[in-house]
Design an enzyme around this catalytic site. Structure first.
Site, short mmCIF file in Angstrom:
data_model
loop_
_atom_site.label_atom_id
_atom_site.label_comp_id
_atom_site.label_asym_id
_atom_site.label_seq_id
_atom_site.Cartn_x
_atom_site.Cartn_y
_atom_site.Cartn_z
N SER A 60 86.36 154.63 93.65
CA SER A 60 85.20 153.98 94.24
C SER A 60 83.72 154.62 93.47
CB SER A 60 85.04 154.00 95.49
OG SER A 60 84.67 155.20 95.93
N ARG B 228 81.68 152.02 90.99
CA ARG B 228 80.58 151.63 91.59
C ARG B 228 79.51 151.68 90.52
NH1 ARG B 228 80.16 154.85 95.34
NH2 ARG B 228 80.97 153.67 96.85
N ASN C 153 77.77 148.47 88.59
CA ASN C 153 76.36 148.22 88.59
C ASN C 153 75.69 148.28 87.37
OD1 ASN C 153 74.98 148.24 91.53
ND2 ASN C 153 76.61 149.46 91.60
#
Lengths: 159, 258
Positions: free
Chosen positions: B194, B198, B202
């Site tokens: 994660s 992440r 992004n």
């Protein structure tokens, strides 16, 4: 967009960066920050202490001023008292002196009066004798009536 | 203008071109040279600036550079002290490195999408992807390193037996042992995945939108790219911050002894 050996290279780069930061970057910076923190804290403490000391000094000065004022008023009172005493003494002395001078003057006057009386008596005696002499020109002999003249003189002296 | 310059593949060709890294090697042994170059360059930039400030660090009145660096250091230090209660000489510098490095890598996103590839094109370099954090290898390199640290500290603090106990016996007790292990494995593995995905997601999405904006006619581009860039300033900082905070939190969890 797939996992390749780039990953391993990047991990090595990352490890090196972290190692370098840990060894050469972080410690001096945090140390400087810590030192500055301490300095500021010390400075604040010193300021607080100074303020306290100033308050103490102010209190001291106030009490000293009060003491001085009390002392001054005491001294002024004493001086006034002393001045009054002195003035009283002077007055007394002056009075005595005046009395002494008056007494002396009175004695002088008395003396002068006595003198004048004596002179006057003598002159009256001479005048009376000369008048009597002129009246009794012929009948009175000075030697013969010496007793009477002396007697008269004595009587005049008593008057 | 961009679509004309790379007209051969149309819009799709332009996008694909921009997202293709400069690489050598085949299969697993592929090296993304642009990722290496830019991340190393930015890493050195970070180290250069901070080392310069650290060398001149004094406890007296700080200069502008020192002030700036100290601000970041204090910020990171506060974050670490808030979440991490053990004593470790590694966590805080690690957090600082992550924050600054990720931030700098993300910042490359704000450069015009065609600027560096065009300059590289002059020197005959065909492909160039300038944002290292849009490379999964870049983000996973950090998150997996953090994962190794989590494992290392878990075993170091709890001991091998304590760590094994935690993996096998929690949260449901000894009778559910396989289930516990599965749950724990997922929990632990989810952390690096994660963390890496992440940041990658992004940045990749942000870069993609910049590329899409660059496909529009030139007189529309500023109206869109300017607000997006401003918004992106928030995102790049936020992502760097999140990566750092989660690293601190994971490591502090690893330090907790039950």
């Amino acid at each position: 967009m797939s996992i390749t050996a780039t990953l391993i290279g990047q991990m090595i780069t990352f490890a090196l960066l972290v190692w370098f930061t840990m060894k050469y970057v972080w410690p001096p910076l945090t140390q400087a920050l810590e030192e500055r923190k301490k300095k500021i804290a010390d400075g604040l403490a010193a300021a607080e202490k100074g303020k306290h000391e100033m308050e103490l000094a102010e209190k001291k000065a106030k009490s000293a001023l009060k003491d001085a004022k009390e002392q001054a008023s005491e001294i002024v009172g004493l001086a006034q008292k002393r001045a009054n005493e002195l003035a009283e003494e002077r007055k007394e002395a002056a009075k005595q002196e005046g009395e002494r001078i008056i007494g002396a003057a009175k004695a002088e006057i008395e003396r002068e009066v006595q003198q004048a009386k004596e002179q006057l008596r003598k002159q009256v005696a001479v005048l009376a004798i000369s008048a009597a002499e002129q009246i009794l020109k012929k009948e009175v002999d000075e030697n013969k009536h010496k007793d009477i003249i002396n007697n008269l003189d004595k009587q005049l002296g008593q008057a | 203008m961009a679509s004309e310059a790379h007209g051969s593949g149309g819009a799709t060709g332009y996008i694909v071109h921009h997202l293709t890294p400069l690489k050598i090697g085949e299969g697993f042994w592929t090296f993304n040279l642009d990722t290496f170059f830019f991340s190393a360059f930015l890493g050195f930039l970070f180290i250069y600036i901070f080392k310069k400030a650290a060398d001149k660090a004094v406890s007296g009145v700080p200069g502008p550079l020192q002030n700036f660096v100290e601000m970041i250091v204090e910020f990171v230090d506060t974050q670490v002290k808030d979440s991490f209660h053990g004593r470790s000489g590694l966590i805080a510098p690690l957090a600082l490195t992550i924050f600054c490095w990720v931030f700098l890598m993300n910042t490359m996103d704000l450069l015009p999408v065609d600027l560096l590839p065009a300059i590289a094109g002059i020197f005959g370099i065909e492909y160039l992807r300038v944002v290292p954090s849009t490379d999964l290898n870049g983000t996973f390199a950090m998150s997996i390193s953090v994962f190794f640290l989590i494992l290392f500290y878990s075993i170091k603090v709890k001991g091998p037996i304590g760590f094994a106990k935690e993996m096998l016996l929690t949260p449901f007790g000894p009778w559910m042992l396989p289930f516990n292990l599965l749950l724990k494995l997922v929990e632990e593995l989810a952390k690096p995945i994660s963390l890496g995905l992440r940041l990658f997601g992004n940045m990749y999405a942000g870069e993609l939108i910049f590329i899409l904006i660059a496909l529009l006619p030139w007189w529309v581009q500023p109206a869109l790219s300017f607000p997006w860039a401003v918004f992106h300033i928030l995102i790049i900082t936020l992502q760097a911050f999140i990566f750092m905070v989660l690293t601190i939190v994971y490591l502090s969890l690893a330090h907790e002894d039950h």
